[in-house]
Design an enzyme around this catalytic site. Structure first.
Site, PDB file in Angstrom:
ATOM      1  N   ARG A  31       1.001  -1.093  -0.171  1.00 19.94           N
ATOM      2  CA  ARG A  31       0.146   0.015  -0.124  1.00 19.94           C
ATOM      3  C   ARG A  31       0.987   1.491   0.005  1.00 19.94           C
ATOM      4  NH1 ARG A  31      -4.144  -2.281   4.534  1.00 19.94           N
ATOM      5  NH2 ARG A  31      -5.488  -3.513   3.086  1.00 19.94           N
ATOM      6  N   TYR A  93      15.882 -11.053  12.056  1.00 19.44           N
ATOM      7  CA  TYR A  93      16.202 -11.223  10.766  1.00 19.44           C
ATOM      8  C   TYR A  93      15.080 -10.268   9.677  1.00 19.44           C
ATOM      9  CZ  TYR A  93      16.102 -13.315   6.168  1.00 19.44           C
ATOM     10  OH  TYR A  93      16.011 -13.584   4.562  1.00 19.44           O
ATOM     11  N   PHE A  94      13.932 -10.581  10.085  1.00 21.66           N
ATOM     12  CA  PHE A  94      12.819  -9.563   9.360  1.00 21.66           C
ATOM     13  C   PHE A  94      13.182  -8.077   9.538  1.00 21.66           C
ATOM     14  CE2 PHE A  94       8.867  -7.413   8.301  1.00 21.66           C
ATOM     15  CZ  PHE A  94       8.597  -8.112   7.290  1.00 21.66           C
ATOM     16  N   TYR A  97      16.344  -7.066   7.637  1.00 20.53           N
ATOM     17  CA  TYR A  97      16.371  -7.138   6.511  1.00 20.53           C
ATOM     18  C   TYR A  97      15.437  -5.959   5.681  1.00 20.53           C
ATOM     19  CZ  TYR A  97      16.559  -9.757   1.959  1.00 20.53           C
ATOM     20  OH  TYR A  97      16.964 -10.444   0.614  1.00 20.53           O
ATOM     21  N   ARG A 104      20.471  -8.608   7.665  1.00 19.81           N
ATOM     22  CA  ARG A 104      19.524  -9.947   8.124  1.00 19.81           C
ATOM     23  C   ARG A 104      21.109 -10.871   8.187  1.00 19.81           C
ATOM     24  NH1 ARG A 104      21.669 -10.319   2.654  1.00 19.81           N
ATOM     25  NH2 ARG A 104      21.741 -12.444   1.909  1.00 19.81           N
TER      26      ARG A 104
END
Length: 154
Positions: A31, A93-94, A97, A104
């Site tokens: 979005r 990690y998310f 990244y 990450r």
């Protein structure tokens, strides 16, 4: 039976909620950057968020399988603890990244190490299940002594 799997079930539900959070982040990024499905390219931040979510989803079945096998055949508490650490490293990690691809790496290595640990616990538990004599007592003293007994037989 429930008290023998309650920790595993809790970690599983937390993992599903984490996966849902990752999916929502992809929806918000779509979005924000006006990228309609099925497109998977566009703004670099969207691409990183999309890849982070996809990577986490790819490893989720492996994680859940190892969590339950290790929890049932080795020790529920140990497996659940590893599972919580795994979910935490995947969250980091998310986050890493999403900011930069290099962000990450540390959490990626940590989560991979935890998967290997869960695999080792699962294999140890299965080996104990199939190779050690059945008894009503918890077999882990025997499991730990078993490799030493084998070495003595050589």
């Amino acid at each position: 039976m429930r008290n023998q799997t309650d920790l595993l079930a809790t970690v599983t539900v937390l993992g599903v909620l984490e996966q849902a959070y990752f999916v929502l982040q992809v929806i918000y990024a779509r979005r924000k950057y006006k990228i309609s499905p099925p497109e998977t390219t566009g703004h670099p931040e969207f691409e990183r968020i999309f890849r982070a979510q996809a990577n986490c989803s790819e490893y989720f079945p492996i994680f859940i399988s190892l969590l339950w096998v290790a929890g049932i055949f080795f020790h529920q508490g140990v497996a659940a603890g590893c599972g919580l650490l795994y979910l935490y490293t995947r969250f980091k990690y998310f986050q890493g990244y999403a900011v930069a691809a290099q962000g990450r790496l540390g959490p990626l290595y940590a989560s991979a190490w935890l998967l290997w640990l869960l695999l080792g616990l699962a294999v140890a538990g299965l080996l104990a299940h199939f190779l050690l004599p059945r008894s009503s007592a918890w077999p882990w003293p025997a499991v730990l002594a078993w490799p030493l007994q084998l070495l003595g037989a050589w």
